[in-house]
Write a protein that holds these residues in place. Structure first.
Motif, PDB file in Angstrom:
ATOM      1  N   ARG A  87       0.526  -1.176  -0.144  1.00  0.00           N
ATOM      2  CA  ARG A  87       0.089  -0.194  -0.245  1.00  0.00           C
ATOM      3  C   ARG A  87       1.359   1.420   0.329  1.00  0.00           C
ATOM      4  NH1 ARG A  87      -2.557  -0.797   5.982  1.00  0.00           N
ATOM      5  NH2 ARG A  87      -0.303  -0.032   7.419  1.00  0.00           N
ATOM      6  N   CYS A 134      -1.198  -8.855   6.353  1.00  0.00           N
ATOM      7  CA  CYS A 134      -1.759  -8.301   4.974  1.00  0.00           C
ATOM      8  C   CYS A 134      -2.356 -10.176   4.340  1.00  0.00           C
ATOM      9  CB  CYS A 134      -0.990  -7.632   3.727  1.00  0.00           C
ATOM     10  SG  CYS A 134      -0.455  -6.217   5.046  1.00  0.00           S
ATOM     11  N   ALA A 149      -1.109  -2.055  -4.257  1.00  0.00           N
ATOM     12  CA  ALA A 149      -0.961  -0.518  -4.171  1.00  0.00           C
ATOM     13  C   ALA A 149      -1.386   0.715  -4.636  1.00  0.00           C
ATOM     14  CB  ALA A 149       0.078  -0.283  -3.514  1.00  0.00           C
ATOM     15  N   ASP A 186      -7.455   0.333  -6.312  1.00  0.00           N
ATOM     16  CA  ASP A 186      -8.429   0.004  -5.187  1.00  0.00           C
ATOM     17  C   ASP A 186      -9.400  -1.503  -5.340  1.00  0.00           C
ATOM     18  OD1 ASP A 186      -8.325   1.473  -3.269  1.00  0.00           O
ATOM     19  OD2 ASP A 186     -10.357   3.008  -4.146  1.00  0.00           O
TER      20      ASP A 186
END
Length: 190
Positions: free
Chosen positions: A133, A145, A170, A173
């Motif tokens: 991210r 994660c 990252a 979305d």
């Protein structure tokens, strides 16, 4: 030199022909098998279906070798379109990968699909801690994660070391874990 390797007819002057022969560029095969060396990466660029490693350009899949780009300096290998898994991951493509190993700084994975196309041959990938991210990268804990066995949608950032692709979740979305199981074995939904 070419003069030492070939016998030439009397009176033949190599100096007249050498500039024409060299202008054609390095000789590359018309067809290639995966892993076959196609030429030096100083004179040639790796395009679709090829990769550069250790100063050379290699075929990533079986098919016809084509020259393209400015000065025909880029090599591409085009496979038979009907062949299953003729696609290889390229920088910028979205892939689906299965996590196979975890460390504190990275998750090693096997790429099982490129876009919507399943691969017959698996490619190695790595998701680094800093590529999970964009915000609060220093607070990322890999075990929060991913888990071994998770399926992840990621984007290819680059071809890394040891023939593994560097992946990122990252960049959008829509990227991240798409299929996972809990510690108890139940199916989790994203």
């Amino acid at each position: 030199s070419a003069q030492a390797r070939f016998s030439s007819p009397p009176g033949f002057r190599w100096a007249c022909w050498a500039p024409l022969i060299m202008a054609a560029g390095p000789v590359v095969p018309s067809a290639a098998a995966p892993g076959q060396r196609l030429g030096g990466s100083e004179e040639l660029l790796a395009g679709r279906g090829t990769y550069a490693e250790g100063g050379f350009v290699y075929a990533a899949l079986a098919g016809e070798v084509q020259r393209c780009g400015p000065g025909d300096a880029t090599l591409e290998v085009a496979s038979d379109k009907g062949e299953l898994g003729g696609v290889v991951p390229e920088v910028g493509t979205t892939v689906v990968a299965r996590i196979v190993r975890m460390t504190l700084d990275r998750a090693d994975c096997l790429i099982v699909a490129v876009g919507e196309t399943a691969l017959s041959e698996k490619f190695r990938g790595v998701i680094r801690k800093q590529d999970i991210r964009y915000f609060e990268v220093d607070k990322v804990r890999m075990v929060e994660c991913f888990r071994v066995g998770d399926f992840v949608r990621a984007q290819v950032l680059a071809l890394g070391d040891s023939r593994s692709y560097v992946l990122s979740t990252a960049l959008s979305d829509s990227l991240g874990v798409i299929l996972a199981r809990s510690a108890a074995g139940g199916l989790l939904e994203p």
